[in-house]
Design a protein around this motif. Sequence first.
Motif: not given
Length: 506
Positions: A144-155, A157-164, A201-203, A366-372
């Motif tokens: 459950e994600v609240p409304a608001g000015r949030l920016v993010g995603a889910v990756d 276990a191999f750092f592949r993008w799942v959803t924004d 399994y892990r995300n 160098y970094a984390t967080a994969i998203t289009p």
Amino acid sequence: MKTSHFLSAGIAAAACATTLLASAAAAEPKYKANVPSSLITPDKVQTELLGELTFRDGMPSEATVRKTYDFIDLSRAVDAFLNGIPATSVYAMLEGLKQAGAKPGDLVLWENLYDARSLLLTPQTTTPYAFAEINVKDEPAILEVPAGRLVGAVDDAFFRWVTDLGVTGPNQGKGGKYVFVGPDYKGELPDGYRVVKTPTYRNWLFLRALVQDGDLEAATQGLRTQFRIYPLSKLNNPPKGRVVNASGAKINTIHANDYDYWAELNAVVQYEPADAFNPEIVGQFAAIGIKKGKPFAPDARMKKILTEGVAIGNAVARSITFRPRLESAYFYPGKRQWYSSFTGGSHEFMNNGERVLDDRIMFHYYATAITPAMAKPAVGTGSAYAIGAHDAKGNYLDGGKTYKVTLPGPVPAKDFWSFMVYDNQTRSVLETDQKTGGLDSNNPSVKANADGSYTMWFGPKAPKGHEGNWIQTMPGKGYNVLLRLYGPLEPWFDKTWMPGDFELVD
């Protein structure tokens, strides 16, 4: 007598030659090909890396067999290190959250902002971060994600993008309810939830709360009071969300660069489904002894090779990350030093059917967080990133020296822009006396020049008259910098706007 002797010898020699020719002719195969010389392996081959390789009619000697097996095992170990970084990076992240006292489903929130005490690859310290593990091994998970000015995603276990999630997600910042489903689940799913399938399994879930008017409490209120992750089996009686405040926590979320790396990679392979990753990469891991369902128990020879493989792999990753050789990595080739790992604008590092391996290595080291939204943001949305590791002459940045960087005005960022300084060793925030480790355009201390441009100063001491635009560095420490544009505008994309290079002042 002499004449007779020579005549007899000549006759004998001729007879012998005739016999040899006859034997040779008899030895010639009836079915004979025109074999190109390029197919033939000589008895001796000289190489620069392995020295002399010896063969007998194409069959390798025992010494050559030993050399080549050592080489291929070392080569595969180096590749396994480089290709396994996405997996070990997510693993280290999720294990690091445990160090903060979190369990899967808990929200780890840096509500009082991030600083150098927590080790994390290239974080932003001027906006609150929130992380969580979504684990679907036993059953689906409700988010459950609240409304608001949030920016993010889910990756995964191999750092592949799942959803924004958040503003760039399917609900466009209006909040929402999701059900995350793993690869093994065959049961029913509830109505009214957005279904998200993941191959692992892990995300890892990550969110950034965009702050307005410096009000951190308002920016994080929804996360603190409405965010929840819980198992599907508790749908009818959902537990209250648990928040762990990690501001100031001394935790590590970065993978190892020594032999311990292999234990991290093995842990991922053992936990996740056997078919969760690309078979070629899984085969590469198996070739060096990391195989699902089998103990990882290398012998003395293989331990030595794996230790060497990490050392070489780490050196390769650092070369690619801090001295990229691909011209496509640079935003303004021959004009500026700024570069990026998203050269093709693809979060999968694809370019015309090709996966750009160096780009993938650079990003994940160098970094984390994969998203289009990071790799190819639309004009006025998402964020753009440029790495600065060199001065205008191509030299690495020196923490004991003073530099200045000028951003021509107007800076093409709809929301705001920022500079963050990172330690070259950890790629995390540089340890200084300056908590933020950088500055952004929302900070009231940052002042524009008369022409609308901004000049930012980097050095161990604040330059007189420019204290508000100064970011601290440390003598004896190298560093690198990320320039971020939030909501990048058209001049960034068409390259009519160019940030200045690091100019050495003293």
